[in-house]
Design an enzyme around this catalytic site. Structure first.
Site, PDB file in Angstrom:
ATOM      1  CB  SER A 124      -1.038  -0.274   1.513  1.00 33.23           C
ATOM      2  OG  SER A 124      -1.832   1.228   1.444  1.00 33.23           O
ATOM      3  CE1 TYR A 149      -3.427  -2.700   5.957  1.00 32.62           C
ATOM      4  CE2 TYR A 149      -3.588  -0.555   5.058  1.00 32.62           C
ATOM      5  CZ  TYR A 149      -3.914  -1.803   4.759  1.00 32.62           C
ATOM      6  OH  TYR A 149      -3.693  -1.942   3.297  1.00 32.62           O
ATOM      7  CE  LYS A 153      -1.771  -4.827   3.240  1.00 33.84           C
ATOM      8  NZ  LYS A 153      -1.478  -5.991   3.034  1.00 33.84           N
TER       9      LYS A 153
HETATM   10  P1  NAD Z   1     -11.044  -7.327   1.529  1.00 30.58           P
HETATM   11  O1  NAD Z   1     -11.135  -7.320   2.801  1.00 30.58           O
HETATM   12  O2  NAD Z   1     -12.112  -6.976   0.518  1.00 30.58           O
HETATM   13  O3  NAD Z   1     -10.403  -8.639   1.003  1.00 30.58           O
HETATM   14  C1  NAD Z   1      -9.424  -9.493   2.102  1.00 30.58           C
HETATM   15  C2  NAD Z   1      -9.728 -10.688   1.855  1.00 30.58           C
HETATM   16  O4  NAD Z   1      -8.986 -11.458   2.516  1.00 30.58           O
HETATM   17  C3  NAD Z   1     -11.064 -10.648   2.304  1.00 30.58           C
HETATM   18  O5  NAD Z   1     -12.235 -11.506   1.794  1.00 30.58           O
HETATM   19  C4  NAD Z   1     -11.302 -11.936   3.792  1.00 30.58           C
HETATM   20  O6  NAD Z   1     -11.744 -12.531   3.806  1.00 30.58           O
HETATM   21  C5  NAD Z   1      -9.749 -12.159   3.501  1.00 30.58           C
HETATM   22  N1  NAD Z   1      -8.900 -12.672   4.843  1.00 30.58           N
HETATM   23  C6  NAD Z   1      -8.568 -11.834   5.779  1.00 30.58           C
HETATM   24  N2  NAD Z   1      -7.749 -12.318   6.138  1.00 30.58           N
HETATM   25  C7  NAD Z   1      -7.225 -13.389   6.481  1.00 30.58           C
HETATM   26  C8  NAD Z   1      -7.005 -14.676   7.023  1.00 30.58           C
HETATM   27  N3  NAD Z   1      -6.196 -14.495   7.646  1.00 30.58           N
HETATM   28  N4  NAD Z   1      -6.768 -15.817   5.796  1.00 30.58           N
HETATM   29  C9  NAD Z   1      -7.417 -16.098   4.425  1.00 30.58           C
HETATM   30  N5  NAD Z   1      -8.468 -14.831   4.011  1.00 30.58           N
HETATM   31  C10 NAD Z   1      -8.464 -13.730   5.267  1.00 30.58           C
HETATM   32  O7  NAD Z   1      -9.870  -6.099   1.765  1.00 30.58           O
HETATM   33  P2  NAD Z   1      -9.191  -5.915  -0.581  1.00 30.58           P
HETATM   34  O8  NAD Z   1      -9.657  -3.721  -0.103  1.00 30.58           O
HETATM   35  O9  NAD Z   1      -9.648  -6.138  -1.434  1.00 30.58           O
HETATM   36  O10 NAD Z   1      -7.411  -5.666  -0.102  1.00 30.58           O
HETATM   37  C11 NAD Z   1      -6.587  -6.687  -0.801  1.00 30.58           C
HETATM   38  C12 NAD Z   1      -5.678  -6.115   0.086  1.00 30.58           C
HETATM   39  O11 NAD Z   1      -4.698  -5.398  -0.598  1.00 30.58           O
HETATM   40  C13 NAD Z   1      -5.574  -6.584   1.088  1.00 30.58           C
HETATM   41  O12 NAD Z   1      -4.125  -6.686   1.302  1.00 30.58           O
HETATM   42  C14 NAD Z   1      -5.199  -4.649   1.541  1.00 30.58           C
HETATM   43  O13 NAD Z   1      -4.479  -4.488   2.843  1.00 30.58           O
HETATM   44  C15 NAD Z   1      -4.448  -4.854   0.346  1.00 30.58           C
HETATM   45  N6  NAD Z   1      -4.893  -3.348   0.453  1.00 30.58           N
HETATM   46  C16 NAD Z   1      -5.753  -2.466  -0.187  1.00 30.58           C
HETATM   47  C17 NAD Z   1      -6.385  -0.848  -0.527  1.00 30.58           C
HETATM   48  C18 NAD Z   1      -7.864  -0.870  -0.216  1.00 30.58           C
HETATM   49  O14 NAD Z   1      -7.667   0.516  -0.140  1.00 30.58           O
HETATM   50  N7  NAD Z   1      -8.250  -1.129  -0.270  1.00 30.58           N
HETATM   51  C19 NAD Z   1      -5.274   0.021  -0.220  1.00 30.58           C
HETATM   52  C20 NAD Z   1      -3.524  -0.508  -0.568  1.00 30.58           C
HETATM   53  C21 NAD Z   1      -3.844  -2.073  -0.277  1.00 30.58           C
HETATM   54  N1  UFG Z   2     -12.139  10.905   3.824  1.00 29.98           N
HETATM   55  C1  UFG Z   2     -13.579  11.759   3.596  1.00 29.98           C
HETATM   56  N2  UFG Z   2     -14.448  12.002   3.911  1.00 29.98           N
HETATM   57  C2  UFG Z   2     -14.926  10.454   4.212  1.00 29.98           C
HETATM   58  C3  UFG Z   2     -14.104   8.935   4.036  1.00 29.98           C
HETATM   59  C4  UFG Z   2     -12.855  10.085   3.545  1.00 29.98           C
HETATM   60  O1  UFG Z   2     -12.766  13.294   3.702  1.00 29.98           O
HETATM   61  O2  UFG Z   2     -16.351  10.296   4.995  1.00 29.98           O
HETATM   62  C5  UFG Z   2     -10.936  11.865   3.063  1.00 29.98           C
HETATM   63  C6  UFG Z   2     -10.087  11.737   3.656  1.00 29.98           C
HETATM   64  O3  UFG Z   2      -9.654  12.732   4.334  1.00 29.98           O
HETATM   65  C7  UFG Z   2      -8.970  11.360   2.564  1.00 29.98           C
HETATM   66  C8  UFG Z   2      -9.305  11.234   0.986  1.00 29.98           C
HETATM   67  O4  UFG Z   2     -11.061  11.142   1.588  1.00 29.98           O
HETATM   68  O5  UFG Z   2      -8.116  12.961   2.284  1.00 29.98           O
HETATM   69  C9  UFG Z   2      -9.435   8.986   0.881  1.00 29.98           C
HETATM   70  O6  UFG Z   2      -9.804   8.654   2.647  1.00 29.98           O
HETATM   71  P1  UFG Z   2     -10.429   7.214   2.497  1.00 29.98           P
HETATM   72  O7  UFG Z   2     -10.326   6.763   3.805  1.00 29.98           O
HETATM   73  O8  UFG Z   2     -11.001   6.275   1.392  1.00 29.98           O
HETATM   74  O9  UFG Z   2      -8.437   6.522   1.687  1.00 29.98           O
HETATM   75  P2  UFG Z   2      -7.084   7.184   2.554  1.00 29.98           P
HETATM   76  O10 UFG Z   2      -6.118   7.733   1.608  1.00 29.98           O
HETATM   77  O11 UFG Z   2      -7.205   7.502   3.861  1.00 29.98           O
HETATM   78  O12 UFG Z   2      -6.406   5.655   2.728  1.00 29.98           O
HETATM   79  C10 UFG Z   2      -6.552   4.396   2.276  1.00 29.98           C
HETATM   80  C11 UFG Z   2      -6.777   3.051   2.849  1.00 29.98           C
HETATM   81  C12 UFG Z   2      -5.418   2.337   3.168  1.00 29.98           C
HETATM   82  C13 UFG Z   2      -4.793   2.441   2.251  1.00 29.98           C
HETATM   83  C14 UFG Z   2      -4.659   4.074   1.395  1.00 29.98           C
HETATM   84  C15 UFG Z   2      -3.486   3.667   0.735  1.00 29.98           C
HETATM   85  O13 UFG Z   2      -8.034   3.141   3.542  1.00 29.98           O
HETATM   86  O14 UFG Z   2      -5.646   1.804   4.077  1.00 29.98           O
HETATM   87  O15 UFG Z   2      -5.638   4.024   1.030  1.00 29.98           O
HETATM   88  O16 UFG Z   2      -3.812   3.323  -0.707  1.00 29.98           O
HETATM   89  F1  UFG Z   2      -3.389   2.546   3.077  1.00 29.98           F
END
Ligand code: NAD
Ligand code: UFG
Length: 337
Positions: A124, A149, A153
């Site tokens: 991330s 979190y 990562k």
């Molecule tokens: P998500 O929660 O939709 O998907 C994660 C999946 O992993 C879920 O289906 C959950 O049931 C499964 N899981 C969690 N813990 C587990 C375990 N111990 N064993 C087996 N399965 C398990 O999340 P996502 O948004 O699809 O994110 C996928 C990956 O990308 C994550 O590692 C997340 O940290 C990373 N990531 C997500 C974002 C974002 O904004 N969505 C940004 C950066 C990185």
């Molecule tokens: N925001 C609002 N109102 C809300 C939610 C968010 O104003 O209800 C704003 C936040 O302050 C930020 C922007 O919208 O300025 C984006 O916020 P998000 O929560 O959607 O995303 P972040 O950038 O804070 O974080 C996300 C994931 C993290 C990840 C990061 C980079 O939640 O886990 O993107 O990938 F690490």
């Protein structure tokens, strides 16, 4: 190739499984269903017209992993499984370190024992902390994370790098995602958060559908053009395709590689709201609230390395991201329920 996808029924995982099946890979998914629904499997199979194997299995369960890996000789693992709620990680750090770190170490040991030493990891942009430079290149030093979190990562990147350094048979691709939003263009798959959404786009779509009264905008006094936070939003289908390109790199024995997956363009919260209104035709009422703890002003990528070395570039813009998020939410007001 035969690919093990951990967390493959989740938001990004399921979109990636669609892309893998579409180009003919065999897929084995494990997921403990802690944040996903079994019906996602049927939807993916329906969209692609192809089947895949699914095991309800936790990455912390070594016996379970061994059973899956005994049954399937996999060539590569794409590792999405993890917990990702920033606020919860502050309240329950050990849950996050146990699930994300202990789980991944367990997975790496099981993969290695089965002679699969190829992994693509969901990292991330959060590992950059408050970034030292904008746009953020992969050379930008990693920073102080503001929550467990993020640290999980950052630490996992180190663990994966150390694993590769100790054993050059490993190929490791660390993909640093910026802000994934959007949904499959079919409107049948998308993000389905539990409870009150933490992230901007699911909150906006729930306001649009009438589940929430108005959006809270977290701060309008940042040093950005309109004072609200700027992020690099990326369509989840583009992100999924980035994994396909990373797989190509793995198959050429790339060693250890790190890539940003973003568009290179930042949008403020208010710009996202405006684009969403245009794409959906729905007005989003909002209120300016205090800043959210741990937020930074601006975060967007320089995605040039992924284009140059992987031949990957995001194709969708903010309009398509908003359109597809709304298409998913309006067709499925209660997500997968
Ligand atoms: P998500 O929660 O939709 O998907 C994660 C999946 O992993 C879920 O289906 C959950 O049931 C499964 N899981 C969690 N813990 C587990 C375990 N111990 N064993 C087996 N399965 C398990 O999340 P996502 O948004 O699809 O994110 C996928 C990956 O990308 C994550 O590692 C997340 O940290 C990373 N990531 C997500 C974002 C974002 O904004 N969505 C940004 C950066 C990185
Ligand atoms: N925001 C609002 N109102 C809300 C939610 C968010 O104003 O209800 C704003 C936040 O302050 C930020 C922007 O919208 O300025 C984006 O916020 P998000 O929560 O959607 O995303 P972040 O950038 O804070 O974080 C996300 C994931 C993290 C990840 C990061 C980079 O939640 O886990 O993107 O990938 F690490």
């Amino acid at each position: 190739m035969k690919i093990l996808v951990t967390g493959g029924l989740g938001y990004i995982g399921s979109h990636t499984v669609v892309e893998l099946l579409n180009i003919g890979h065999e897929v084995v998914v494990i997921d403990n269903l802690s944040n996903s629904k079994p019906k996602v499997k049927d939807i993916v199979e329906d969209i692609t017209g192809r089947k895949f194997d699914f095991y309800e299995c936790d990455i912390r369960d070594r016996e379970g992993l061994d059973k899956v890996l005994d049954a399937h000789k996999v060539d590569c693992c794409i590792h999405f499984a993890g917990l990702k709620a920033v606020g919860e990680s502050v309240r329950e750090p050990l849950k996050y370190y146990e699930n994300n770190i202990a789980g991944t170490v367990n997975l790496l040991k099981a993969l290695s024992a089965h002679n699969c030493k190829n992994i693509i990891f969901s990292s991330s942009a959060t590992v950059y902390g408050d970034p030292a430079e904008i746009p953020i290149t992969e050379e930008c030093p990693k920073g102080q994370c503001t929550n467990p979190y993020g640290w999980s990562k950052s630490m996992l990147e180190q663990i994966l790098s150390d694993t590769r350094n100790a054993d050059k048979e490993w190929n490791v691709v660390l993909l640093r995602y910026f802000n994934p939003i959007g949904a499959h263009p079919s409107g049948r798959m998308g993000e389905d958060p539990n409870g009150i959404p933490n992230n901007l786009m699911p909150y906006i779509t729930q306001v649009a559908i009438g589940k929430r009264e108005k959006l809270g905008v977290f701060g309008n006094d940042y040093d950005t053009p309109d004072g609200t936070g700027v992020r690099d939003y990326i369509h989840v289908v583009d992100l999924a395709k980035g994994h396909i390109k990373a797989l190509d790199a793995i198959s050429k024995n790339c060693g250890l590689e790190v890539y940003n997956l973003g568009t290179g363009r930042g949008y403020s919260v208010l710009e996202v709201v405006q684009n969403f209104e245009k794409a959906s035709g729905v007005k989003i009422p909002y209120e300016i609230m205090p800043r959210r703890a741990g937020d930074i002003a601006t975060c967007y990528s320089d995605p040039a390395k992924a284009e140059e070395k992987l031949g990957w570039k995001a194709e969708f813009g903010i309009f398509e991201m908003c359109r597809d998020s709304w298409n998913w939410q309006s067709k499925n007001p209660n997500g997968y329920e």
